[in-house]
Write an enzyme that holds these catalytic residues in place. Structure first.
Site, mmCIF file in Angstrom:
data_model
loop_
_atom_site.group_PDB
_atom_site.id
_atom_site.type_symbol
_atom_site.label_atom_id
_atom_site.label_comp_id
_atom_site.label_asym_id
_atom_site.label_seq_id
_atom_site.Cartn_x
_atom_site.Cartn_y
_atom_site.Cartn_z
ATOM 1 N N ARG A 7 30.820 41.404 41.358
ATOM 2 C CA ARG A 7 30.877 40.419 41.744
ATOM 3 C C ARG A 7 29.615 39.625 41.128
ATOM 4 N NH1 ARG A 7 29.723 44.625 46.662
ATOM 5 N NH2 ARG A 7 32.305 44.287 47.612
ATOM 6 N N TYR A 25 37.250 37.051 46.692
ATOM 7 C CA TYR A 25 37.704 38.114 45.947
ATOM 8 C C TYR A 25 36.613 38.919 45.999
ATOM 9 C CZ TYR A 25 37.671 35.583 42.310
ATOM 10 O OH TYR A 25 37.949 34.434 41.065
ATOM 11 N N GLU A 26 36.558 40.094 45.068
ATOM 12 C CA GLU A 26 35.803 41.219 44.638
ATOM 13 C C GLU A 26 34.621 41.355 46.072
ATOM 14 O OE1 GLU A 26 36.171 42.666 42.439
ATOM 15 O OE2 GLU A 26 36.837 41.153 41.572
ATOM 16 N N GLY A 27 34.849 40.985 47.524
ATOM 17 C CA GLY A 27 34.345 41.016 49.324
ATOM 18 C C GLY A 27 33.611 39.700 49.513
#
Length: 596
Positions: A293, A437-439
């Protein structure tokens, strides 16, 4: 589109704001200013001359899947080999596995350069570094001794295999299974989607970190374990052994980052080994996720810098119309568009958002370093709490910023910005994934409010606000900065009051957590960047008063602070008003009544 690393601004942040040499001395890694500057200069040359020229072609050509093998765009293999041979891949790796042990405070500058030069190229190496962190922290001695050194060097790469067609954000729905074998390994079966670099032709081996369920695992996220599943099983001597039972079933056809392979990975009873404890896979994966992140935040920053450079170059060269107050370039048929107030508004918005985020990135990287390397245990714990608070802001705000700055870049170019050959529209397409992406950024906002703010009742955020209140107090003692300091100090006070209101609203109605989270994160980021800009202004004013030279550079910092505080910080007010609007107006309309 060409790219040159903003070395002068990076040095300002590293040396003048955060004393990277003193930081390295505290960590005991032996790096000094001369060595750090030398590394940054080499990094700037490598990214400008070897990586940036690949970016346009990678977008045009994309990746190809034939007979289960992915081919990356022309030039990527040679550039990746140079990346490995020159030691860039091992920059942050642990020393005991032949890494160089560079701190994140230094490495984040190089990583930003990579993101600016070609986000597609960086996709392949970025997750490897996170996989190294997870394996180093959670792997057995045997797994580390077998797999870490070639991953640290970049000879082997790593992936993160979480997402399934039915399980994105909600990993409780995950179905991939892992069955124990008599030799202590596991048979992993299932399909994963959206796997960056899941298959490629750059590295000899690919080490997949896969979330899966054991047969007796409890339901939900408490029943997820993490497994190391290599493409080729390593031999006892550390070489390549037999091919594992896994394959790339497809590659995605995407809006952007077309040079980065995004794969559907099928595990058909593939051999894997447990990382960490059984049913603790999510906690193990978050070692990698936090790094990922932060790196995605740097992707937003890198895209923003590239877009700003392109827009600035074009605005200086493009001749259109005369300035509102008369001809500014009378020897030319028209004035360069940089003389027009609206173009300056866009350029200054780009500049101050990018440079403000660069300061916050370095501050966060410093916390990550201290979390792992400070000699005092209490200081390590404090730095870890601060980094945890900031990472969702870095991921969400930087990537929103990257998309906005790329959009401004398109606008500065006018119609030419909409045309592929200028490169600006590619930046806008490439940046869009970073918000997902990655949350997703909405998930980052929920994490920020629910876990970080409500988790400790706002204690860590209060400490952060207090730190910047001291910055504002110091700035208020400078006559040239007193007015700006007053504005920022008032915002910091408002932030503290708003925090209390957000906590109270969330405790009264759980729906308020989701209703407030995005606006509260955005509000926090705008005020936080104001604090950094005020700190930069104090540093610049000191340098001018001490006769340090480079008057234009430091005057630009003062002017940029003025612009940010007067023209961008007011955005915080709209986010405050929006979040205070409450959840009721969001939830009142029945789902079936959204359209008729």
């Amino acid at each position: 589109m060409s790219y040159q690393a903003p070395l002068r601004d990076m040095r300002f942040v590293l040396h003048e704001l955060f004393d990277v040499s003193g930081h390295c001395q505290l960590l005991g890694n032996g790096l000094d200013r001369e060595l750090i500057d030398g590394v940054l200069e080499e990094a700037a040359s490598f990214t400008a001359n070897e990586i940036a020229p690949l970016n346009r072609n990678s977008d045009e050509e994309g990746c190809r899947l034939e007979n289960g093998q992915v081919s990356t765009p022309r030039g990527f293999r040679a550039a990746y080999r140079q990346y490995v041979d020159n030691g860039w891949a091992s920059m942050t790796g642990p020393l005991e596995f032949a890494g160089q042990g560079f701190p994140q405070l230094v490495a984040c500058a190089f990583h930003e350069m990579l993101m600016s030069a070609s986000l597609s190229f960086r996709v392949y190496s970025g997750l490897t570094e996170g996989a190294v962190l997870a394996l180093h922290k959670h792997g057995s001695a045997e797994l580390k001794n077998t797999y870490l050194a070639p991953m640290v060097s970049g000879q082997w790469t790593g992936t993160m295999c979480l997402t399934e067609p039915q399980a994105g954000t909600d990993l409780a729905l995950l179905r991939t299974r892992a069955e124990p074998k008599a030799d202590g390994s596991y048979r992993v079966s299932g399909s994963k989607i959206f796997i960056s670099g899941g298959e490629q032709d750059l590295s000899e081996n690919i080490i997949h970190l896969v979330l899966a369920r054991l047969p007796d695992a409890p339901a939900g996220v408490k029943g997820i374990s993490l497994f190391l599943v290599p493409k080729f099983i390593a031999t006892a001597e550390g070489g390549l052994g037999e091919r594992n039972a896994l394959s790339c079933g497809a590659i995605e056809h995407k809006m952007g980052i077309k040079g980065g392979s995004t794969c559907v990975m099928n595990f058909d009873g593939a051999t894997g080994w447990l990382l960490g404890e059984a049913n603790q896979g999510l906690a193990c994966m978050f070692t990698m996720m936090n790094d990922a992140r932060f790196q995605v935040g740097l992707q937003g920053l890198g895209i923003g810098e590239a877009a700003f450079q392109g827009a600035l170059r074009y605005a200086r060269e493009r001749l259109q119309s005369r300035g509102l107050n008369g001809a500014q370039a009378p020897d030319k048929p028209a004035d360069p568009i940089i003389v027009h107030p609206d173009v300056r508004r866009m350029l200054l918005t780009q500049k101050t958002l990018v440079e403000g985020c660069r300061m916050l990135a370095a501050y966060t990287a410093r916390q990550l370093d201290l979390e792992h390397g400070h000699p005092d245990a209490a200081a390590r714990k404090a730095a870890g709490k601060r980094a945890a608070l900031l990472i969702p802001i870095v991921k969400a705000f930087f990537t929103d910023m990257g998309q906005e700055v790329a959009s401004h870049g398109v606008q500065v170019y006018g119609g030419h910005g909409f045309i592929r050959e200028w490169g600006m529209e590619q930046l806008m397409r490439d940046s869009r994934i970073t918000q997902l992406y990655e949350g997703t950024n909405g998930i980052q906002a929920l994490d920020y409010l629910r876990r970080k703010l409500l988790g400790d009742g706002g204690a860590e955020l209060s400490a952060l606000i207090g730190e910047f209140s001291e910055v504002a107090d110091r700035a208020a003692q400078r006559p040239q900065l007193a007015a700006l300091a007053q504005v920022v100090q008032a915002r910091l006070g408002e932030w503290r009051e708003l925090t209390a209101e957000v906590i109270a609203h969330s405790q009264r109605d759980v729906q308020e957590i989701g209703a407030q989270s995005v606006d509260f994160l955005q509000y926090s980021a705008y005020v936080l960047l104001a604090g950094f800009w005020l700190q930069a202004a104090v540093t610049a004013q000191n340098a001018l008063e001490q006769g340090a030279g480079e008057v234009d550079f430091y005057q630009a910092k003062l002017a940029s602070t003025e612009f940010y505080v007067r023209r961008l910080l007011p955005r915080a007010s709209s986010h405050r008003e929006a979040l205070l609007g409450g959840a009721a107006c969001l939830m009142a309309l029945p789902a079936e009544h959204f359209a008729f």
